[in-house]
Scaffold this motif. Structure first.
Motif, short mmCIF file in Angstrom:
data_model
loop_
_atom_site.label_atom_id
_atom_site.label_comp_id
_atom_site.label_asym_id
_atom_site.label_seq_id
_atom_site.Cartn_x
_atom_site.Cartn_y
_atom_site.Cartn_z
N VAL A 98 20.38 11.37 10.71
CA VAL A 98 19.20 11.68 11.51
C VAL A 98 18.07 10.78 11.03
O VAL A 98 17.70 10.84 9.85
N HIS A 99 17.55 9.95 11.90
CA HIS A 99 16.40 9.10 11.53
C HIS A 99 15.17 9.66 12.25
O HIS A 99 14.93 9.38 13.42
N LEU B 112 17.96 19.64 18.60
CA LEU B 112 18.28 18.38 17.91
C LEU B 112 19.53 18.54 17.05
O LEU B 112 20.38 17.65 17.01
N ALA B 113 19.65 19.68 16.39
CA ALA B 113 20.85 19.92 15.56
C ALA B 113 22.10 19.99 16.42
O ALA B 113 23.18 19.57 15.99
N ASP B 114 21.96 20.48 17.64
CA ASP B 114 23.13 20.54 18.54
C ASP B 114 23.72 19.14 18.77
O ASP B 114 24.94 18.99 18.96
N LEU B 115 22.85 18.11 18.74
CA LEU B 115 23.32 16.74 18.95
C LEU B 115 24.17 16.25 17.78
O LEU B 115 24.82 15.21 17.88
N CYS B 116 24.12 16.97 16.67
CA CYS B 116 24.88 16.59 15.47
C CYS B 116 26.22 17.32 15.39
O CYS B 116 27.00 17.09 14.45
N GLU B 117 26.47 18.20 16.33
CA GLU B 117 27.70 18.99 16.30
C GLU B 117 28.89 18.16 16.80
O GLU B 117 28.74 17.29 17.66
N GLY C 161 7.21 18.06 9.19
CA GLY C 161 7.36 17.85 10.63
C GLY C 161 8.78 18.09 11.13
O GLY C 161 9.52 18.94 10.62
N ILE C 162 9.15 17.30 12.13
CA ILE C 162 10.42 17.52 12.83
C ILE C 162 11.62 17.26 11.90
O ILE C 162 12.60 18.01 11.92
N GLY C 163 11.54 16.20 11.08
CA GLY C 163 12.65 15.90 10.18
C GLY C 163 12.92 17.04 9.21
O GLY C 163 14.09 17.37 8.95
N ALA C 164 11.86 17.64 8.69
CA ALA C 164 12.03 18.75 7.75
C ALA C 164 12.67 19.95 8.45
O ALA C 164 13.62 20.56 7.93
N ALA C 165 12.16 20.30 9.63
CA ALA C 165 12.71 21.46 10.35
C ALA C 165 14.17 21.22 10.74
O ALA C 165 15.00 22.13 10.68
N LEU C 166 14.47 19.99 11.12
CA LEU C 166 15.85 19.68 11.50
C LEU C 166 16.78 19.74 10.29
O LEU C 166 17.91 20.24 10.38
N ALA C 167 16.30 19.27 9.14
CA ALA C 167 17.12 19.36 7.92
C ALA C 167 17.43 20.82 7.60
O ALA C 167 18.56 21.16 7.25
N VAL C 168 16.44 21.68 7.73
CA VAL C 168 16.67 23.11 7.47
C VAL C 168 17.71 23.67 8.45
O VAL C 168 18.61 24.42 8.05
N GLU C 169 17.61 23.27 9.70
CA GLU C 169 18.56 23.77 10.71
C GLU C 169 19.98 23.27 10.42
O GLU C 169 20.95 24.02 10.53
N LEU C 170 20.10 21.99 10.04
CA LEU C 170 21.43 21.45 9.71
C LEU C 170 22.01 22.17 8.50
O LEU C 170 23.21 22.49 8.47
#
Ligand code: NAP
Length: 241
Positions: A90-91, A218-223, A17-26
């Motif tokens: 990221v939670h 979502l990854a942009d929020l981690c920048e 889901g979203i967590g997996a896709a976000l991890a790949v993007e990060l």
């Protein structure tokens, strides 16, 4: 050089889901990812996707956030011991046990919802706060849902826990406002995942955003460039890169 090079990110809900896709993007942006979920095979699939995207091999931490909740407490110190830092939390782990009238909620379903959708956030904040504050540009992104602010029939089991989590995260944001750490809630909107399919089994997933469509925002929020703080950000899906 990718924007998150040298940074370490802890991502829950990273098996799908979203967590997996976000991890790949990060990871695509250069972060060293530490992936948490129960399903070892799912974590391995995310790690495969990270490597295929050119990211650093991830560290996999199979962990049940409900049944082994006390193990969450060691995450912050263990990551610092291994990598010397933690920059991003990221939670994304979340659970929607079932849609049901409040009067029919079963104790075991409420226990699961409170553990994963509420208490896990508290324990993650507890263990990650020190290294995130110490990071040059610490960032925390906690996945919430619009239903937390818009109570609806049958959504109380999930929505009440998310609402409590949101309150806790906003309090934490107020407490760290004078530090470099930026803390935000993010609502991804409707996304085609297992959680969504449980809630709306008749909905055609092809008509929804895919996890990889919301991951870049979502990854942009981690920048380090992200200045928003204590906000609830409604993420707009965009076509995956
Ligand atoms: P999903 O595909 O069902 O993924 C949920 C993730 O949480 C999985 O990686 C799962 O891993 C993990 N998880 C669940 N229970 C766990 C436990 N006890 N211990 C450890 N990990 C656990 O859901 P999603 O749609 O990507 O949801 C991600 C976040 O977005 C959630 O917080 C959700 O509330 C939020 N959200 C989603 C939508 C949507 O439309 N999809 C809308 C608004 C908000 P394992 O099963 O491997 O443990």
């Amino acid at each position: 050089m990718p924007s998150l090079t040298g940074q370490v990110a802890l991502v829950t809900g990273a098996s799908r889901g979203i967590g997996a896709a976000l991890a790949v993007e990060l990871a695509r942006r250069g972060a060293q990812c530490v992936l948490v979920a129960r399903t070892q095979g799912g974590l391995e699939e995310t790690d495969d996707a990270i490597r295929a995207a050119g990211g650093l091999p991830a560290t996999l931490l199979p962990l049940d956030l409900q049944k082994r909740a006390q193990d969450i407490d060691m995450l912050g110190p263990s990551i610092v011991a291994r990598f010397g830092r933690l920059d991003i939390l990221v939670h994304a782990a979340g659970v929607l046990p079932k849609l049901t009238p409040v009067a029919h909620i079963q104790p075991r379903d409420m226990e699961e919802s409170l553990a994963v959708n509420f208490s896990a956030a508290w324990r993650l904040i507890r263990t990650c706060d020190p290294p995130l504050r110490a990071a040059p540009a610490g960032r925390a992104v906690v996945l919430t849902d619009a239903v937390a602010e818009a109570p609806a029939a049958y959504w109380g089991l999930y929505g009440a826990a998310k609402a409590g989590m949101d309150h806790l995260v906003r309090c934490w944001a107020a407490e760290v406002a004078t530090t470099p750490l930026r803390v935000n809630l993010a609502d991804p909107g409707p996304v085609a995942t297992g959680l969504r399919a449980n809630a709306f089994p008749g909905q055609d997933p092809a008509r929804l955003a895919r996890p990889e469509d919301v991951a870049p925002a979502l990854a942009d929020l981690c920048e380090a460039s992200e200045a928003r703080h204590g906000a609830t950000i409604r993420v707009a899906a965009q076509a995956a890169r």
